[in-house]
Motif scaffolding. Structure first.
Motif, mmCIF file in Angstrom:
data_model
loop_
_atom_site.group_PDB
_atom_site.id
_atom_site.type_symbol
_atom_site.label_atom_id
_atom_site.label_comp_id
_atom_site.label_asym_id
_atom_site.label_seq_id
_atom_site.Cartn_x
_atom_site.Cartn_y
_atom_site.Cartn_z
ATOM 1 N N LYS A 173 75.613 44.541 68.277
ATOM 2 C CA LYS A 173 76.326 44.278 66.893
ATOM 3 C C LYS A 173 75.766 42.743 67.283
ATOM 4 O O LYS A 173 76.500 41.852 68.568
ATOM 5 N N VAL A 174 75.008 42.044 67.216
ATOM 6 C CA VAL A 174 74.324 40.397 67.310
ATOM 7 C C VAL A 174 75.338 40.092 66.659
ATOM 8 O O VAL A 174 75.762 38.697 65.922
ATOM 9 N N GLN A 175 75.816 38.193 67.961
ATOM 10 C CA GLN A 175 76.854 37.319 67.761
ATOM 11 C C GLN A 175 75.834 36.339 67.411
ATOM 12 O O GLN A 175 74.968 35.916 67.591
ATOM 13 N N PRO A 176 76.292 35.238 66.228
ATOM 14 C CA PRO A 176 75.925 33.822 65.501
ATOM 15 C C PRO A 176 75.897 33.200 66.604
ATOM 16 O O PRO A 176 76.799 32.993 67.519
ATOM 17 N N LEU A 177 74.686 32.571 66.546
ATOM 18 C CA LEU A 177 74.616 31.064 67.674
ATOM 19 C C LEU A 177 74.952 31.795 69.397
ATOM 20 O O LEU A 177 76.114 30.760 69.399
ATOM 21 N N GLN A 178 74.072 32.496 69.402
ATOM 22 C CA GLN A 178 74.355 32.457 71.069
ATOM 23 C C GLN A 178 73.155 32.324 71.421
ATOM 24 O O GLN A 178 71.587 33.297 70.475
ATOM 25 N N LYS A 179 72.527 33.008 72.496
ATOM 26 C CA LYS A 179 71.158 32.825 73.163
ATOM 27 C C LYS A 179 70.786 34.431 73.436
ATOM 28 O O LYS A 179 71.289 34.976 74.234
ATOM 29 N N THR A 230 65.396 33.902 72.606
ATOM 30 C CA THR A 230 65.582 33.196 70.853
ATOM 31 C C THR A 230 67.568 32.986 70.622
ATOM 32 O O THR A 230 68.431 33.595 71.503
ATOM 33 N N ASN A 231 67.464 32.116 70.096
ATOM 34 C CA ASN A 231 68.898 31.186 69.370
ATOM 35 C C ASN A 231 69.361 31.902 68.555
ATOM 36 O O ASN A 231 68.623 31.856 67.410
ATOM 37 N N THR A 232 70.215 33.027 68.256
ATOM 38 C CA THR A 232 70.658 33.905 67.155
ATOM 39 C C THR A 232 70.951 32.248 65.955
ATOM 40 O O THR A 232 71.569 31.603 65.584
ATOM 41 N N ILE A 233 71.135 32.797 64.710
ATOM 42 C CA ILE A 233 71.340 31.795 63.528
ATOM 43 C C ILE A 233 72.595 32.202 63.044
ATOM 44 O O ILE A 233 73.060 33.284 63.516
ATOM 45 N N GLY A 234 73.101 31.104 62.745
ATOM 46 C CA GLY A 234 74.424 31.357 62.002
ATOM 47 C C GLY A 234 74.727 32.188 61.043
ATOM 48 O O GLY A 234 73.761 32.797 60.594
ATOM 49 N N ARG A 235 76.190 32.325 60.396
ATOM 50 C CA ARG A 235 76.629 33.225 59.265
ATOM 51 C C ARG A 235 75.641 32.110 58.330
ATOM 52 O O ARG A 235 75.797 30.776 57.727
ATOM 53 N N LEU A 236 75.351 33.488 56.942
ATOM 54 C CA LEU A 236 74.279 32.809 56.304
ATOM 55 C C LEU A 236 75.469 33.077 55.176
ATOM 56 O O LEU A 236 76.472 33.860 55.095
ATOM 57 N N THR A 237 76.098 31.740 54.407
ATOM 58 C CA THR A 237 76.941 32.067 53.114
ATOM 59 C C THR A 237 75.977 31.700 51.452
ATOM 60 O O THR A 237 75.998 31.064 51.537
ATOM 61 N N VAL A 238 76.371 33.219 51.046
ATOM 62 C CA VAL A 238 75.380 32.744 49.973
ATOM 63 C C VAL A 238 76.366 31.828 48.463
ATOM 64 O O VAL A 238 77.761 32.677 49.119
ATOM 65 N N VAL A 239 75.669 30.816 47.795
ATOM 66 C CA VAL A 239 76.391 30.472 47.204
ATOM 67 C C VAL A 239 76.665 31.545 46.017
ATOM 68 O O VAL A 239 76.921 31.216 45.150
ATOM 69 N N ASP A 240 74.878 31.781 45.796
ATOM 70 C CA ASP A 240 74.816 32.466 44.147
ATOM 71 C C ASP A 240 73.782 33.630 44.567
ATOM 72 O O ASP A 240 72.760 32.856 44.855
#
Lengths: 339, 145
Positions: free
Chosen positions: A122-128, A146-156
């Motif tokens: 399970k990939v953790q956000p904002l990690q190397k 690679t550096n993993t990206i943060g959590r994606l928050t969808v608005v619409d």
């Protein structure tokens, strides 16, 4: 005497010319068996995958002759491991295992002996993350990070069934999300689900429509992708076959919002069609001792959103799509209706 | 025979011939005059609910009350949390709209705020907007507490 010196000099000059005019020459360099690895860490999945192959050489025309399956994989030992790093040291190490139960899509390359490497992670956000690929046949270790990206928050769209989706000529839909740390590129994909009934047999079908890429902008609260209702109507007409014996019903819309790492953005840009004078761009790679890509994506799915009655009627009766035999929002098909 | 065919061909090539009648008059196509119906879709404040638990859910326009009642809408807007004003370019006339808000709070908070059925319950506002050519008519849906 002078004449013979002159002819002797001419013969000396022409000797290398004749020598160089041999019709035999090597078309191909020696195959270096360059390792090619692709791994896109997906934070929405519990398993991560690596695809490892190598360059190959065929004597015939390369674009007409698919390679033998064995010529694309490394024989012998292959060890793939991934590390999560925190504060300058690895805190988690997971080994990949070969699997053959995931079929390869049909295409130019052979489908048999399709090996992927899988790890439960399970990939953790904002990690190397660092990946190491040891290839025994070449006594070589490939490496990438690679550096993993943060959590994606969808608005619409939001997962609210009362909020129906309108996509018609003149009505577009705007998907929005919050900018994600470390993300280099975004994409929204729309899936249109419908039912198709023929000879009493009903099947669920879908039509996928990936939108164009969106790149991050600075100092904004939301990023967005506008989905054209007019284009949607045209694409339905172009992609769903006309069949007078079929009755179709609109089911729902699914949205997938994806964000990708910077490496993925560079790779997509390097493989995009060239617009300038430089026709051949080198394909981006961030793998040391090989070529390929190690990056990360985050994905949010919002599924089962109902279509508005206007959208359903528009698909049933618009000039572009009326031949597709979709029922209107009342479940009827009034052939005299013109939307 | 050749002469007759030639005359027919020449007749068929008359560029001023209007199949809809009107003789040599050019077809006069003018865009129909339209006006704008602007709906200022404010989400009402509720004392017993946080503001992010009541959301816009539906905004539909119909040509008449009966059409609205039967769900035969002419436009359905895509509604968003961060957009309050929705505009529709329409021919002059009277239009009916319905605006719906939904409560997404858990527990009995929605019922306590008079959303029927609790969570996912909706409140509706129905009204009329009169559109005149080249003008903007603004209406504000009202919801009961």
């Amino acid at each position: 005497m002078r004449k013979s010196i002159f002819w002797g000099f001419c013969a000396l000059l022409l000797t290398p010319v004749f020598h160089n005019c041999s019709t035999e020459f090597e078309m191909n360099a020696e195959n270096l068996n360059v390792p090619i690895a692709y791994c896109i860490l997906n934070s929405a999945d519990s398993f991560q995958y690596v695809r490892l192959q190598k360059t190959y050489l065929v004597d015939q025309a390369a674009l007409e002759t698919p390679p033998h399956p064995d010529s694309m994989i490394f024989p012998g030992e292959v060890v793939i491991s991934i590390e999560r790093w925190q504060d300058g040291k690895p805190v988690e190490t997971v080994l990949f295992q070969p699997v053959t139960d995931i079929p390869k899509d049909t295409g130019f390359f052979p489908t048999e002996n399709h090996i992927l490497y899988r790890a439960k992670l399970k990939v953790q956000p904002l990690q190397k993350y660092r990946i190491y690929i040891y290839i025994g046949d070449k006594e070589k270790v490939m490496y990438a990070e690679t550096n993993t990206i943060g959590r994606l928050t969808v608005v619409d769209p939001l997962d609210i069934p009362q909020r129906k989706i309108s996509l018609t000529t003149g009505t577009n839909y705007i998907s929005r999300w919050q900018p994600v740390q470390n993300a280099g590129i975004y994409q929204v994909a729309l899936r249109f689900n419908y039912k198709e009934t023929k000879d009493g047999v009903t099947e669920l079908r879908y039509f996928d429509w990936p939108q164009g890429y969106t790149k991050p902008s600075s100092a904004i609260d939301f990023l967005s992708s506008e989905i054209s209702g007019a284009r949607f109507m045209h694409l339905l007409a172009e992609n769903i076959p006309v069949d007078p014996g079929v009755v179709r019903e609109v089911e729902s819309f699914d949205f997938a919002i994806l964000s990708g790492g910077m490496e993925l953005r560079y790779y997509i840009e390097s493989t995009a069609p060239s617009e300038g004078a430089l026709l051949e761009k080198p394909v981006y790679s961030n793998i040391t001792n090989g070529v390929g890509l190690f990056s990360t994506i985050s994905r949010v799915d919002v599924t089962g959103l109902p279509a508005s009655s206007v959208t359903i009627d528009s698909i049933a009766y618009s000039p572009f799509t009326r031949e597709l035999n979709f029922l209107d929002h009342t479940g009827d098909r009034d052939s005299t209706n013109r939307f | 025979m050749l002469l007759v065919t030639g005359l027919l061909l020449l007749g068929g090539c008359d560029p001023t011939d209007n199949p809809h009648g009107g003789g040599d008059d050019p077809i006069d196509i003018k865009p129909k005059a339209t006006g704008t119906l602007e709906i200022d879709f404010k989400v009402p404040y509720s004392y017993s609910l946080p503001p992010n638990k009541v959301l816009r859910a539906d905004l539909s326009i119909a040509k008449g009350a009966e059409e609205l009642y039967k769900g035969r809408f002419m436009r359905v807007a895509n509604v968003y949390n961060n957009k309050a004003k929705y505009t529709f370019e329409l021919e002059p006339g009277t239009y009916y709209y319905q605006a719906g808000i939904v409560c997404i709070a858990e527990g009995d908070s929605c019922s306590a705020s008079n959303f029927p059925g609790g969570q996912w319950g909706m409140k509706w506002s129905i009204g009329v907007g009169v559109v005149t050519a080249n003008n903007t008519t603004t209406v504000v849906p009202q919801f009961t507490n």
